[in-house]
Scaffold this motif. Structure first.
Motif, PDB file in Angstrom:
ATOM      1  N   LEU A  84      58.053  25.754 -12.803  1.00 52.75           N
ATOM      2  CA  LEU A  84      58.816  26.756 -11.861  1.00 52.75           C
ATOM      3  C   LEU A  84      60.011  27.528 -12.568  1.00 52.75           C
ATOM      4  CD1 LEU A  84      58.729  24.615  -7.637  1.00 52.75           C
ATOM      5  CD2 LEU A  84      57.452  26.837  -8.751  1.00 52.75           C
ATOM      6  N   PHE A  85      60.196  26.910 -12.637  1.00 51.27           N
ATOM      7  CA  PHE A  85      61.740  27.963 -13.886  1.00 51.27           C
ATOM      8  C   PHE A  85      61.128  28.459 -14.944  1.00 51.27           C
ATOM      9  CE2 PHE A  85      65.898  25.583 -12.501  1.00 51.27           C
ATOM     10  CZ  PHE A  85      65.596  25.189 -11.269  1.00 51.27           C
ATOM     11  N   ILE A  96      60.101  32.378  -4.484  1.00 51.43           N
ATOM     12  CA  ILE A  96      59.937  31.160  -5.823  1.00 51.43           C
ATOM     13  C   ILE A  96      61.594  30.789  -5.694  1.00 51.43           C
ATOM     14  CG2 ILE A  96      59.483  30.268  -8.068  1.00 51.43           C
ATOM     15  CD1 ILE A  96      56.762  32.342  -7.730  1.00 51.43           C
ATOM     16  N   VAL A 129      57.404  19.754 -12.370  1.00 47.51           N
ATOM     17  CA  VAL A 129      57.660  20.882 -11.476  1.00 47.51           C
ATOM     18  C   VAL A 129      58.976  21.827 -11.502  1.00 47.51           C
ATOM     19  CG1 VAL A 129      57.398  21.338  -8.115  1.00 47.51           C
ATOM     20  CG2 VAL A 129      55.812  19.348  -9.552  1.00 47.51           C
ATOM     21  N   ALA A 130      59.751  21.149 -11.262  1.00 48.41           N
ATOM     22  CA  ALA A 130      61.033  21.919 -11.401  1.00 48.41           C
ATOM     23  C   ALA A 130      60.722  23.224 -13.122  1.00 48.41           C
ATOM     24  CB  ALA A 130      62.667  21.194 -11.642  1.00 48.41           C
ATOM     25  N   THR A 166      59.162  36.353  -7.059  1.00 51.81           N
ATOM     26  CA  THR A 166      60.520  35.506  -7.653  1.00 51.81           C
ATOM     27  C   THR A 166      61.138  35.304  -6.616  1.00 51.81           C
ATOM     28  OG1 THR A 166      61.084  37.990  -8.288  1.00 51.81           O
ATOM     29  CG2 THR A 166      60.159  36.516  -9.874  1.00 51.81           C
ATOM     30  N   TYR A 194      65.476  21.996  -6.838  1.00 49.83           N
ATOM     31  CA  TYR A 194      66.766  20.861  -8.187  1.00 49.83           C
ATOM     32  C   TYR A 194      67.951  20.875  -7.931  1.00 49.83           C
ATOM     33  CZ  TYR A 194      67.916  21.022 -13.247  1.00 49.83           C
ATOM     34  OH  TYR A 194      68.249  19.923 -14.354  1.00 49.83           O
ATOM     35  N   SER A 237      58.882  31.859 -13.789  1.00 51.92           N
ATOM     36  CA  SER A 237      58.919  32.801 -12.854  1.00 51.92           C
ATOM     37  C   SER A 237      60.175  32.761 -13.741  1.00 51.92           C
ATOM     38  CB  SER A 237      60.179  31.878 -11.977  1.00 51.92           C
ATOM     39  OG  SER A 237      61.030  31.106 -12.333  1.00 51.92           O
ATOM     40  N   MET A 294      62.906  27.492  -5.598  1.00 50.98           N
ATOM     41  CA  MET A 294      62.574  26.277  -6.986  1.00 50.98           C
ATOM     42  C   MET A 294      64.461  26.266  -7.083  1.00 50.98           C
ATOM     43  SD  MET A 294      62.467  28.992 -10.831  1.00 50.98           S
ATOM     44  CE  MET A 294      64.005  29.847 -11.111  1.00 50.98           C
TER      45      MET A 294
END
Length: 508
Positions: free
Chosen positions: A392-393, A238, A388-389, A235, A246, A396, A242
């Motif tokens: 990833l969000f 990431i 993609v956002a 994390t 964003y 995580s 991320m």
């Protein structure tokens, strides 16, 4: 069965998220804010220097702990907590709040965040103060421990503290499958399928959702089975990435629509107080929807009041409860005031929402609405960017919440039972990929509210402890009016001895 579950959940949700819950959430934040003399405003520079700015000035907040230690760095704790809080609530949740509650919901999200900063602060202070070591030598903390050892230590409250601790742990464990798993996974699959226009089936009756769910389950298993050290390590890589991509995307959209910012602010404040051009009972309905959706999505996003993120903050190598409390303030500030606001402005200044009437001029919902808003400026590539956002969000968040559920399971059934929990959690990822959107959100909302009840009772009853710890820290470290005060580092005698020994070794 799904229909029956929906009915039962709707009935519970109506009670859990009624007026009493909203009053409990906001009043807790107000009490803690007033009790600590608006700490989040008065000591803004202090908590910014101790948290975000410290990342660039000091090495200790992001340094890895020694290999023999079972704790994680303060930066890893923040990253894991943000991983769990910055999820689809910041994208799909915000747009859904605007669709249902109007632009005014954004204002009430801000209110929720402002007071939620001190609720989250208090949770972290209590979490560090009452944390303990488990059989593996890892720090274990959270609402269940300050309910058991804090509330439970008060006269005549031993049984009540234990009951609420068990209740919180049960709600947390079940909530981890909703807010931290199936809801997130559903948004990942939906955004990917929409962005890449995947077919309904791939091979025979196998759908893209099933394939995505299986892949996500495999990826999650590789990290989750490694425990908090593995989760923290992933994390911390990431989350900054991320969040950065964003923020760049949404800020760019904001700059391209800078002329509409005053109109957006006007719509937010009009909607918050029912000043639109409507009459009669409709005004009351608009205000109620704005407040309800603002608080619900605010809590879903930043989790202040749930007592969830404190579990990972308690695994930090920090000694001072107030220091980790300040990381909690920054967590809510970054999550809601920064990220959620950028999402809201992306939607509101897109032209897809009539800023005068609040009418939604699009059939899209959730992350799809954000994607459509960005597509008006960036074209079809916006759909892929948002997908993609969201991926990833949400992924995580799954990692962060797996740790919360693990700690709740550990409290209830012991460390050996956590392996079974992790296996079930990973399997549920596949189910989340094919779950109904509405049902996923509704279940998550219900479990959020149920978690908050015992936690907020604990925070309120232990508010005096938080005030004393904060006053002690301010006297020693900030105002330095009483630099010789004895630090209030733990409420547990065995932990006090260990900390005193380590501080003596470090020359503190």
């Amino acid at each position: 069965m799904i229909e029956q579950i929906t009915k039962i959940n709707s009935a519970i949700n109506g009670v859990v998220w009624g007026i009493p819950m909203l009053v409990l959430i906001i009043s807790t934040g107000i009490i803690m804010t007033v009790g600590m003399k608006f700490f989040q405003l008065v000591h803004f520079k202090e908590w910014m220097d101790t948290t975000f700015l410290a990342i660039f000035k000091k090495k200790d907040v992001r340094a890895h702990t020694a290999k023999h230690e079972k704790s994680i760095s303060q930066f890893q704790a923040l990253s894991t907590a943000l991983a769990a809080t910055i999820g689809v609530g910041n994208i799909a949740g915000v747009s859904s709040a605007i669709v249902v509650g109007g632009a005014g919901a954004v204002f009430w999200m801000w209110v929720s965040a402002f007071f939620g900063m001190m609720t989250n602060y208090s949770e972290n202070v209590l979490g560090i103060y009452y944390r303990r070591k488990n059989s593996k030598g890892e720090w274990s903390g959270g609402a269940m421990y300050y309910l058991l050892d804090g509330l439970g230590s008060k006269k005549g409250c031993k049984s009540l503290g234990k009951f609420l601790a068990v209740l919180f742990s049960l709600f947390c464990m079940f909530a981890s499958f909703g807010i931290g798993n199936m809801t997130q996974v559903h948004e990942i699959t939906s955004s990917i399928v929409d962005a890449f226009r995947l077919p309904e089936t791939v091979i025979g009756s196998i759908t893209p959702q099933i394939i995505i769910g299986v892949l996500l389950a495999l990826l999650a298993a590789l990290v989750i089975l490694g425990g908090i050290k593995a989760i923290g390590s992933v994390t911390e890589k990431i989350v900054p990435f991320m969040a950065l991509i964003y923020i760049i995307g949404t800020v760019t959209t904001l700059i391209m629509n800078i002329g509409s910012v005053p109109a957006v602010f006007g719509a937010i404040f009009r909607g918050a107080f029912g000043l639109q051009a409507v009459a009669g009972a409709a005004v009351g309905t608009l205000i109620k929807n704005a407040i309800t959706m603002g608080f619900k999505r605010g809590v879903f996003s930043n989790e202040a009041g749930l007592g969830s993120s404190v579990m990972v903050h308690s695994a930090s190598n920090v000694k001072e409860p107030v220091v980790q409390g300040m990381w909690g303030i920054f967590e809510v500030f970054f999550d809601t005031i920064i990220v959620c606001t950028l999402t809201a402005f992306t939607v509101l200044n897109s032209g897809l929402i009539d800023l005068q009437t609040g009418e939604v001029l699009s059939e899209s919902t959730g992350a799809s609405l954000v994607s459509e808003a960005m597509a008006l400026r960036f074209g079809s590539a916006a759909g892929i960017f948002v997908a993609v956002a969201v991926a990833l969000f949400a992924f995580s968040t799954v990692l962060g919440w797996s740790f919360y559920g693990t700690k709740a399971c550990e409290f209830l059934f012991g460390t050996k039972a956590t392996i079974a929990y992790k296996v079930i959690f990973v399997i549920c990822i596949v189910f989340g990929a094919t779950m109904s959107f509405d049902l996923a959100w509704d279940i998550a909302d219900t479990l959020n509210g149920l978690m908050a009840i015992p936690n907020l009772i604990g925070v309120l009853t232990l508010s005096g402890t938080v005030f004393a710890i904060t006053k002690n820290y301010i006297g020693r470290k900030i105002s330095k009016t009483d630099p010789n005060l004895t630090p209030m580092l733990s409420g547990l005698p065995e932990v006090q001895k260990e900390q005193a020994r380590k501080m003596a070794e470090d020359g503190e």
